[in-house]
Design a protein around this motif. Structure first.
Motif, short mmCIF file in Angstrom:
data_model
loop_
_atom_site.label_atom_id
_atom_site.label_comp_id
_atom_site.label_asym_id
_atom_site.label_seq_id
_atom_site.Cartn_x
_atom_site.Cartn_y
_atom_site.Cartn_z
N MET A 87 0.91 -1.13 0.01
CA MET A 87 0.11 -0.04 -0.01
C MET A 87 0.87 1.10 -0.25
SD MET A 87 -2.91 -1.36 2.74
CE MET A 87 -3.79 0.01 3.37
N ASP A 88 1.82 1.43 0.64
CA ASP A 88 2.81 2.65 0.75
C ASP A 88 3.53 2.69 -0.43
OD1 ASP A 88 1.82 3.10 3.33
OD2 ASP A 88 3.84 2.17 4.52
N CYS A 89 4.08 1.66 -1.19
CA CYS A 89 5.17 1.75 -2.10
C CYS A 89 4.63 1.70 -3.55
CB CYS A 89 6.16 0.65 -1.97
SG CYS A 89 7.05 1.10 -0.38
N LEU A 90 3.33 0.88 -3.53
CA LEU A 90 2.97 0.51 -4.81
C LEU A 90 1.46 1.15 -5.33
CD1 LEU A 90 4.21 -3.13 -5.33
CD2 LEU A 90 5.35 -1.05 -6.32
N MET A 91 0.99 1.47 -4.21
CA MET A 91 -0.60 1.93 -4.54
C MET A 91 -0.59 3.46 -4.15
SD MET A 91 -2.79 -0.88 -2.78
CE MET A 91 -3.00 -2.51 -3.39
N PRO A 92 -1.31 4.16 -5.13
CA PRO A 92 -2.34 3.67 -6.24
C PRO A 92 -1.39 3.20 -7.40
CG PRO A 92 -2.32 6.12 -5.93
CD PRO A 92 -1.35 5.73 -4.81
N GLY A 93 -1.83 2.27 -8.15
CA GLY A 93 -1.08 1.69 -9.25
C GLY A 93 -1.46 0.60 -9.73
N PRO A 94 -0.95 -0.20 -10.64
CA PRO A 94 -1.83 -1.28 -11.32
C PRO A 94 -1.47 -2.52 -10.75
CG PRO A 94 0.07 -0.43 -12.73
CD PRO A 94 -0.05 0.66 -11.61
N ILE A 95 -1.55 -2.63 -9.39
CA ILE A 95 -1.34 -3.78 -8.47
C ILE A 95 -2.57 -4.16 -7.89
CG2 ILE A 95 -0.24 -2.46 -6.69
CD1 ILE A 95 1.59 -5.28 -6.72
N THR A 96 -2.88 -5.37 -7.66
CA THR A 96 -4.10 -5.66 -6.90
C THR A 96 -3.57 -7.01 -5.83
OG1 THR A 96 -5.82 -5.70 -8.56
CG2 THR A 96 -6.22 -7.22 -7.07
N MET A 97 -3.91 -6.67 -4.55
CA MET A 97 -3.66 -7.53 -3.78
C MET A 97 -4.44 -8.45 -3.01
SD MET A 97 -2.42 -4.90 -0.39
CE MET A 97 -3.63 -3.79 0.08
N VAL A 98 -4.20 -9.75 -2.95
CA VAL A 98 -5.41 -10.45 -2.31
C VAL A 98 -5.12 -10.80 -0.62
CG1 VAL A 98 -6.35 -12.88 -2.26
CG2 VAL A 98 -5.57 -11.76 -4.50
N LEU A 99 -6.12 -10.59 0.04
CA LEU A 99 -5.97 -10.69 1.58
C LEU A 99 -7.34 -11.42 2.22
CD1 LEU A 99 -5.20 -6.83 2.05
CD2 LEU A 99 -3.48 -8.58 2.10
N LYS A 100 -7.17 -11.72 3.14
CA LYS A 100 -8.42 -12.42 3.99
C LYS A 100 -9.64 -11.29 4.04
CE LYS A 100 -6.76 -16.27 5.66
NZ LYS A 100 -7.00 -17.40 4.70
N LYS A 101 -10.77 -11.80 3.74
CA LYS A 101 -11.92 -10.81 3.86
C LYS A 101 -12.78 -10.63 4.85
CE LYS A 101 -15.89 -13.64 1.99
NZ LYS A 101 -17.16 -12.48 2.71
N GLN A 102 -13.26 -9.48 4.77
CA GLN A 102 -14.15 -9.05 5.91
C GLN A 102 -15.44 -9.88 5.53
OE1 GLN A 102 -14.18 -7.32 8.74
NE2 GLN A 102 -12.84 -5.62 8.62
N SER A 103 -16.16 -10.37 6.59
CA SER A 103 -17.43 -11.01 6.43
C SER A 103 -18.58 -10.24 5.77
CB SER A 103 -17.98 -11.45 7.70
OG SER A 103 -18.20 -10.64 8.77
N THR A 104 -18.57 -8.91 5.72
CA THR A 104 -19.37 -8.00 5.03
C THR A 104 -19.49 -8.20 3.53
OG1 THR A 104 -17.84 -6.54 5.61
CG2 THR A 104 -20.05 -6.49 6.84
N ILE A 105 -18.21 -8.53 3.07
CA ILE A 105 -18.27 -8.68 1.70
C ILE A 105 -18.94 -9.86 1.05
CG2 ILE A 105 -16.44 -9.08 -0.15
CD1 ILE A 105 -16.23 -6.17 0.83
N PRO A 106 -19.81 -9.78 0.42
CA PRO A 106 -20.73 -10.76 -0.12
C PRO A 106 -19.90 -11.77 -0.93
CG PRO A 106 -21.40 -8.61 -1.10
CD PRO A 106 -20.26 -8.52 -0.41
N HIS A 107 -20.50 -13.16 -1.10
CA HIS A 107 -19.57 -14.39 -1.61
C HIS A 107 -19.61 -14.02 -2.96
CE1 HIS A 107 -18.83 -17.14 1.80
NE2 HIS A 107 -19.87 -16.78 2.30
N CYS A 108 -20.58 -13.54 -3.72
CA CYS A 108 -20.54 -13.40 -4.95
C CYS A 108 -19.28 -12.52 -5.72
CB CYS A 108 -21.96 -12.76 -5.72
SG CYS A 108 -22.31 -11.18 -4.96
#
Ligand code: AMP
Ligand code: MG
Length: 327
Positions: A87-108
């Motif tokens: 987040m500090d060095c490459l964002m904002p920019g063309p990179i996506t990170m995959v992290l553990k999700k919050q339960s409020t994010i829908p499964h779809c």
């Protein structure tokens, strides 16, 4: 069926976009990678409309786009030390990170996974849209599933006219291929999809080795190439060694074929679609070249013979475009 509005980005159109998103509708918007098809990431009904508009398989997860770093904490349940560095060095920019999700994010949104993909675009127009609508926006590329991704508002209109209420009309996408996807939920960070942020750049930021399982995709019969993806309307082939004899033979045998290649191959074909001179211009041009070519050719040969890690992103797209058919 919608009567799709195509509006330049200004205060008025951003107000309209904000209202559509709040009402659970889908809005197409520009980013620096490709155009996205966005909906409120917390609104399951709205998210499902994205899958319908694209004809996207429901097990293919979406990337959640954020306007600022604070929003990451409402989406991810664990923001790890590596995530903070990214987040500090490459964002904002063309990179996506995959992290553990919050339960409020829908499964779809996550295709049923307990992880979530998060990206902060650097494009000013994407930031204007994300800041205006206030919600985190989940968005895949704004093309019909399996088609080349859209890098201009005209590409979006080709695929999405009548399927979404609003296309925000911005600049052509500067990067031109989708973000690098980096999984940070494993012991060793893993590149799930190459893009223009390279393995070395990520390793320099994290101060450790990152895994990129590229070897499988470098051979022509990769078992990984299962799905049709990024495919133009005409039959497409790929050459990766720049062998002039093979290229000219193909073009002689297929009189109406087009050639999508670096500028140096310009003289080989009448129907020529340039990828410029390097990996950056190749990324910038690839999807528009495929969309231009399919309109006037009945067959296509892509030549992508650049090597090195900054060429991996385009290679990943073109090997899928041709369904693994290498000459
Ligand atoms: P697209 O929206 O077409 O640019 O594709 C999004 C990419 O992000 C796909 O390659 C997905 O497989 C990947 N992706 C999104 N969410 C996740 C996740 N939770 N875990 C792994 N990969 C993901
Ligand atoms: Mg896509």
């Amino acid at each position: 069926m919608f009567k799709t509005q195509v509006l330049s980005i200004d205060q008025q159109s951003l107000e309209i976009a904000k209202k559509y998103i709040a009402d659970g509708e889908v809005v197409a918007f520009p980013t620096e990678t490709v155009y996205g098809l966005g909906a409120n990431a917390f609104d399951e009904t709205a998210v499902k409309k994205i899958f319908v508009a694209k004809g996207r398989p429901s097990d293919n997860p979406l990337i959640v786009h954020v306007a600022d770093k604070q929003q990451v904490y409402s989406i991810a349940s664990e923001v790890t030390a590596d995530a903070l560095k990214v987040m500090d060095c490459l964002m904002p920019g063309p990179i996506t990170m995959v992290l553990k999700k919050q339960s409020t994010i829908p499964h779809c949104v996550t295709g049923g996974l307990d992880t979530v993909a998060i990206r902060m675009p650097s494009s000013k127009q994407a930031q204007q849209f994300l800041s205006a609508v206030k919600y985190p926006i989940c968005a895949p590329s704004a093309n019909t599933s399996s088609r080349p991704s859209p890098t201009s508002w005209q590409h979006v209109a080709e695929d999405m006219d009548g399927k979404v209420p609003l296309i925000l009309k911005g600049d052509d996408c500067q990067v031109g291929i989708e973000s690098t996807v980096l999984d940070l939920t494993r012991d060793v960070p893993l590149i799930l999809r190459p893009g223009m942020v390279t393995k070395s750049e990520i390793e320099a930021v994290l101060g450790k080795e990152v895994f990129f399982p590229d070897a499988i995709d470098k051979s022509m019969n990769s078992p990984g190439i299962r799905y049709k993806h990024y495919a133009p309307a005409c039959e497409t082939f790929l050459n990766t060694d720049g062998n002039l004899q093979k290229i000219t033979e193909f073009l002689n045998e297929n009189k109406n074929a087009g050639l999508v290649a670096l500028e140096k191959y310009k003289n080989l074909a009448q129907k020529f679609f340039s990828l410029g001179n390097d990996a950056q211009s190749g990324a910038h041009n690839i999807f528009s070249a495929l969309r231009d070519a399919e309109k006037v050719c009945d067959k296509l040969l892509i030549v992508w013979d650049l090597t090195g890690e900054d060429a991996d992103g385009v290679f990943n797209r073109v090997i899928k475009s041709c369904g693994g058919k290498i000459i």
